[in-house]
Design a protein around this motif. Structure first.
Motif, mmCIF file in Angstrom:
data_model
loop_
_atom_site.group_PDB
_atom_site.id
_atom_site.type_symbol
_atom_site.label_atom_id
_atom_site.label_comp_id
_atom_site.label_asym_id
_atom_site.label_seq_id
_atom_site.Cartn_x
_atom_site.Cartn_y
_atom_site.Cartn_z
ATOM 1 N N GLY A 359 0.812 -1.216 0.000
ATOM 2 C CA GLY A 359 0.000 0.000 0.000
ATOM 3 C C GLY A 359 0.844 1.264 0.000
ATOM 4 N N GLY A 360 1.922 1.258 0.779
ATOM 5 C CA GLY A 360 2.793 2.427 0.825
ATOM 6 C C GLY A 360 3.441 2.703 -0.515
ATOM 7 N N PHE A 361 3.943 1.653 -1.161
ATOM 8 C CA PHE A 361 4.570 1.852 -2.462
ATOM 9 C C PHE A 361 3.538 2.185 -3.539
ATOM 10 C CE2 PHE A 361 8.256 -0.643 -0.711
ATOM 11 C CZ PHE A 361 9.162 0.407 -0.809
ATOM 12 N N ALA A 362 2.307 1.718 -3.371
ATOM 13 C CA ALA A 362 1.246 2.128 -4.294
ATOM 14 C C ALA A 362 0.974 3.626 -4.164
ATOM 15 C CB ALA A 362 -0.027 1.320 -4.023
ATOM 16 N N ALA A 363 1.033 4.135 -2.922
ATOM 17 C CA ALA A 363 0.850 5.573 -2.712
ATOM 18 C C ALA A 363 2.008 6.365 -3.329
ATOM 19 C CB ALA A 363 0.735 5.871 -1.217
ATOM 20 N N ALA A 378 8.480 17.019 -2.393
ATOM 21 C CA ALA A 378 8.748 15.766 -1.695
ATOM 22 C C ALA A 378 7.567 15.298 -0.856
ATOM 23 C CB ALA A 378 9.979 15.933 -0.809
ATOM 24 N N TRP A 379 6.744 16.243 -0.371
ATOM 25 C CA TRP A 379 5.714 15.867 0.593
ATOM 26 C C TRP A 379 4.720 14.837 0.062
ATOM 27 C CZ3 TRP A 379 6.748 16.250 5.331
ATOM 28 C CH2 TRP A 379 7.523 17.295 5.822
ATOM 29 N N PRO A 380 4.305 14.871 -1.188
ATOM 30 C CA PRO A 380 3.400 13.816 -1.658
ATOM 31 C C PRO A 380 4.023 12.420 -1.608
ATOM 32 C CG PRO A 380 3.308 15.706 -3.124
ATOM 33 C CD PRO A 380 4.457 15.941 -2.194
#
Length: 481
Positions: A359-363, A378-380
């Motif tokens: 899920g994190g890498f999908a984000a 960078a924030w996104p």
């Protein structure tokens, strides 16, 4: 005859602990820190290395894969050699060799020279690291042993995180005009200092009952691993020739054949590299696959991510390191609670960690697709990296205990060595496979290339989650000795 010889027999007593054991532990940990830092410190320097040395795309992949392959190919046999012939000598040889190989990396004038030096670095790291862990087991007993191994784990986690930042800072600092070369040259004074301290402090230890290591088998294993990775790195640039597929098949058959031959061998004097009894245990076999898969995703992602950030988005090496270190921040959040949770919920914790990584890498993938053409904010990227890092903590911290719990005690050392080898080899495969996917799409732009590679990263961690459901339900051991 001494009077002690005529004394009545008494109950055997444990040898008094070495009074310098904690000083020895610090020295050996500093030496191991060179390898622990090198596993990540080079990642953010790769774009700068490629620009100065005019390295090809495959050469950039080899900068990662050569080190990890050297490590994976040598790790198991060097541990057995230390057990049988003494750890002190191998520790000193590995420390000196790592320092010399780092110097060779720092003065390399071509990609080929640097790749060769990186491979030697990996081999020397594999000679060094098992002696540290083996010496800890001999020098410490009871709770002290747990504290020593805990220190190693804490330093390893810290080093992996700080390496991402340190690589960028050293590259940007351009000390003495060295630029990216500082990433390697920083190891030289550390190696010299720890070699001298190790020569003075580190005692000679070994296992009296250790069997003879399978040296021929180690050559076969090394050749097989290289034969698997070589065509994956070089295949795309050569048009995927027939020799590459033959080489790949030969490498796979060599590793499988080694396992089969060792499984049928009845010579108890030789310790097998790939103990068949361990692989017959479903938990262990599945655990090795999980270790392999998450390492593929991790190393592959950070290789192409560093290139995208710096070459595609205009980040400096330091900025790229700061962004990447947020991944480690997520891992630090979950690592302290991962083991207690795994004791209670077992494999579900590992599966949840894998899904968090997916899920994190999908984000991150979503944020990359919506990035600006140049220097995206960078924030996104940060929330996805933090979530993925949190998943890593839940997956890797309890993985060893879950996987090794059903393995008989006499096979535990060899089985843990195989797990470590799978991690290193998986990293080499990740750089080869994901690097090939990324560079194969680079004609459409770096952002396009990364968005094509990201689904493979996400899918790999989803597969990890599925495999985790085949692990033992609650087979986590608590070893306080």
């Amino acid at each position: 005859m001494s009077t002690a010889a005529a004394a009545p027999p008494t109950a055997p007593q444990e040898a008094a602990p070495d009074p310098r054991r904690w000083a020895v532990a610090v020295v050996m940990m500093i030496a191991a820190l060179m390898d622990l830092l090198d596993s990540t410190i080079v990642n953010v320097a790769i774009p700068s290395i490629g620009a100065e040395l005019h390295a090809s795309e495959s050469a950039l992949q080899w900068l990662v894969s050569a080190y990890l392959l050297g490590f994976a190919s040598t790790l198991i046999v060097s541990g057995h050699l230390g057990d049988r012939f003494g750890r002190r000598g191998l520790f000193l040889a590995g420390t000196a060799g790592f320092g010399l190989a780092s110097l060779a990396c720092g003065i390399a004038q071509s990609p080929g020279q640097l790749i060769a030096a990186r491979a030697v670095q990996g081999v020397m790291a594999a000679v060094l690291v098992p002696q540290v862990l083996g010496s800890f087991r001999t020098l410490f007993q009871g709770k002290e042993r747990g504290a020593a191994f805990g220190m190693y784990g804490a330093v390893a986690g810290f080093a992996s995180a700080i390496g991402l930042l340190l690589g960028g800072v050293l590259t940007d600092a351009d000390l003495f005009g060295w630029g990216w070369r500082s990433v390697f040259l920083v190891n030289v004074p550390v190696a010299v200092a720890t070699f001298i301290a190790g020569h003075v402090l580190v005692p000679a230890t070994r296992e009296r009952s250790a069997r003879r290591p399978d040296l021929f088998g180690s050559v076969v294993l090394a050749a097989g691993l290289v034969a698997i990775v070589l065509p994956l790195v070089q295949g795309r640039s050569n048009g995927w020739p027939l020799w590459g597929w033959v080489c790949l098949a030969a490498g796979v058959l060599a590793v499988i054949g080694l396992a089969v031959v060792e499984g049928r061998r009845h010579d108890g004097r030789i310790v097998p590299l790939l103990p068949a009894r361990a692989f017959r245990l479903p938990a262990f076999s599945v655990g090795v696959l999980v270790q392999l898969l998450f390492s593929i995703g991790m190393q592959g992602f950070f290789l192409v991510f560093a290139i995208w950030l710096q070459t595609g988005q205009g980040y400096t090496p330091t900025q790229a390191g700061v962004v990447s270190i947020t991944f480690s921040a997520g891992c630090f959040l979950t690592a302290p609670v991962a083991d207690p949770l795994a004791v209670k919920y077992g494999r579900l914790v590992l599966a949840a960690g894998s899904l968090l990584m997916a899920g994190g890498f999908a984000a991150v993938w979503y944020a990359i697709e919506h990035a600006a053409a140049v220097h995206a904010g960078a924030w996104p990227l940060v929330p996805g990296l933090v979530v993925a890092g949190a998943g890593l903590g839940l997956l890797v911290v309890p993985l060893v205990n879950v996987v090794l719990s059903p393995v008989p005690a006499e096979l535990a050392g060899g089985a843990s060595g195989i797990l470590s080898t799978a991690q290193q080899f998986g990293g080499a495969l990740g750089a080869a496979v994901l690097g090939t996917i990324f560079f194969g799409q680079i004609g459409g732009g770096l952002t396009h290339a990364l968005t094509v590679a990201m689904p493979w990263v996400v899918a790999g961690f989803v597969l990890c989650a599925l495999l985790c459901t085949a692990l033992p339900r609650k087979a986590v051991i608590r070893d306080d000795v």
